[in-house]
Structure formats: C-alpha cells, structure tokens
Enzyme design. Sequence first.
Site, PDB file in Angstrom:
ATOM      1  N   TYR A 107      51.200  44.820  32.652  1.00 58.48           N
ATOM      2  CA  TYR A 107      50.386  43.981  33.554  1.00 58.48           C
ATOM      3  C   TYR A 107      48.946  44.456  33.799  1.00 58.48           C
ATOM      4  CZ  TYR A 107      54.599  41.270  34.770  1.00 58.48           C
ATOM      5  OH  TYR A 107      55.696  40.471  34.751  1.00 58.48           O
ATOM      6  N   CYS A 116      36.637  42.132  40.488  1.00 60.02           N
ATOM      7  CA  CYS A 116      35.630  41.252  39.858  1.00 60.02           C
ATOM      8  C   CYS A 116      34.358  41.208  40.697  1.00 60.02           C
ATOM      9  CB  CYS A 116      36.195  39.851  39.661  1.00 60.02           C
ATOM     10  SG  CYS A 116      37.407  39.774  38.325  1.00 60.02           S
ATOM     11  N   GLU A 141      36.882  36.180  35.327  1.00 55.46           N
ATOM     12  CA  GLU A 141      35.486  36.479  35.689  1.00 55.46           C
ATOM     13  C   GLU A 141      34.945  37.629  34.853  1.00 55.46           C
ATOM     14  OE1 GLU A 141      38.010  36.032  37.646  1.00 55.46           O
ATOM     15  OE2 GLU A 141      37.485  35.083  39.547  1.00 55.46           O
ATOM     16  N   ASN A 176      48.821  40.570  29.945  1.00 48.09           N
ATOM     17  CA  ASN A 176      49.493  41.479  29.023  1.00 48.09           C
ATOM     18  C   ASN A 176      50.841  41.885  29.604  1.00 48.09           C
ATOM     19  OD1 ASN A 176      50.006  44.346  27.758  1.00 48.09           O
ATOM     20  ND2 ASN A 176      48.459  43.353  26.510  1.00 48.09           N
TER      21      ASN A 176
HETATM   22  N1  THU Z   1      42.901  36.128  38.184  1.00 49.15           N
HETATM   23  C1  THU Z   1      41.677  35.821  37.680  1.00 49.15           C
HETATM   24  O1  THU Z   1      41.510  35.648  36.468  1.00 49.15           O
HETATM   25  N2  THU Z   1      40.646  35.718  38.554  1.00 49.15           N
HETATM   26  C2  THU Z   1      40.754  35.800  39.907  1.00 49.15           C
HETATM   27  O2  THU Z   1      39.765  35.684  40.593  1.00 49.15           O
HETATM   28  C3  THU Z   1      42.059  36.063  40.518  1.00 49.15           C
HETATM   29  C4  THU Z   1      43.158  36.385  39.586  1.00 49.15           C
HETATM   30  C5  THU Z   1      44.027  36.201  37.254  1.00 49.15           C
HETATM   31  C6  THU Z   1      44.610  37.564  37.022  1.00 49.15           C
HETATM   32  C7  THU Z   1      46.001  37.217  36.584  1.00 49.15           C
HETATM   33  O3  THU Z   1      45.996  36.899  35.210  1.00 49.15           O
HETATM   34  C8  THU Z   1      46.319  35.942  37.357  1.00 49.15           C
HETATM   35  O4  THU Z   1      45.074  35.401  37.740  1.00 49.15           O
HETATM   36  C9  THU Z   1      47.189  36.156  38.580  1.00 49.15           C
HETATM   37  O5  THU Z   1      46.686  37.138  39.406  1.00 49.15           O
END
Ligand code: THU
Length: 162
Positions: free
Chosen positions: A67, A114, A74, A64
Amino acid sequence: MKDLTIIAHIKKYQYDELNKEDKRLIDAAKEITAHSYAPYSHFFVGVAASLENGAVVVGTNQENAAYPSGMCAERTTLFYANSQYPDQAVRTLAIAARTNKDFIETPIPPCGACRQVLLESEKRYGRPIRLLLYGKQFIYEIKSVAELLPLSFDAATMEVVD
Ligand code: THU
C-alpha cells in the site's frame, strides 16, 4: 499566553459560476479518473494541472499491493509536470474523485503529504498554485497551497540565524 488564530480563505462556487477555462480543467480532472489505478481503495482520483505556458498535464492515483508504495494523483501529476516542464510553474490544479458509483458530493481535499509537496513547488517557482477542488454539490477555489498548510515546514525552517 496568547491565542493565535489561523484563517484559511476558501471560495465556494457552483460549477456554472466558473469561467470556461476552469470548467475545462475540472472536466479534464474528472475525465482522467478513468485512468486511475485503484484496485484496493476503489477511490479514483484525477488531477489536471495548467501550467504557465498553457500546457495541461493530467494524472491519477496509482496504487500498489504494498500500500505505501502507491502514489496520490496530485503528486503523480505534479512530479510529471515538473519533470516534463521544469521551467514552467503550475498555475492551477484541479482535483476530482469518484467511487465506482459516482463523483463524490463535496470537494476532494488533497492529503497532508500532497499539500507538503505542492507547497515546495510553490516555493520553488515563487508562484502560488491555485486549487480547484471538485465536488458534485459545489467547488472550492483556494488561491494558494500555503492557505491549506499554515505553520509549514520548509527549507527556511532549517536556517540558523547567528
Ligand atoms: N488519494 C489521492 O490520490 N489524492 C488525495 O488527495 C487523497 C487520496 C488516493 C490515494 C489512494 O490511492 C486513494 O486515493 C485512497 O486513499
């Protein structure tokens, strides 16, 4: 004074060493990265969760312009799985991530927030969530989220013993 050491048990595999089911779950996590909405980081994360009843739920990170309002793949996936199938524990969660160029070389670790959310789901269902973290060079298998979040804060922490 005492030194305490915490050990995490992690298994390292080559893709070819995995069984068919695990390969399929990882493939699903890789494929769904195509649905990631990551116009800011250009880091496309995909997750595939296999549930107790055999259903597979997939999800991606959704960013978004404000941010912090975005969401990791996850949590997107877990919340969807727990919403659609509140009686079905997640058994295994495969995570994959790529940039605009390619999938990342080493296994993608779930962020701290997460881990906290996945751990709550382990406690809620009383079942471990097995993690498969994909990297082009190798894959990590971790038997439970608790392994990755020692000294965790949970509901029991708030209990006061008289
Ligand atoms: N992100 C995830 O979806 N999972 C993770 O385990 C690490 C980070 C995403 C969040 C953001 O959209 C992008 O990766 C960069 O941090």
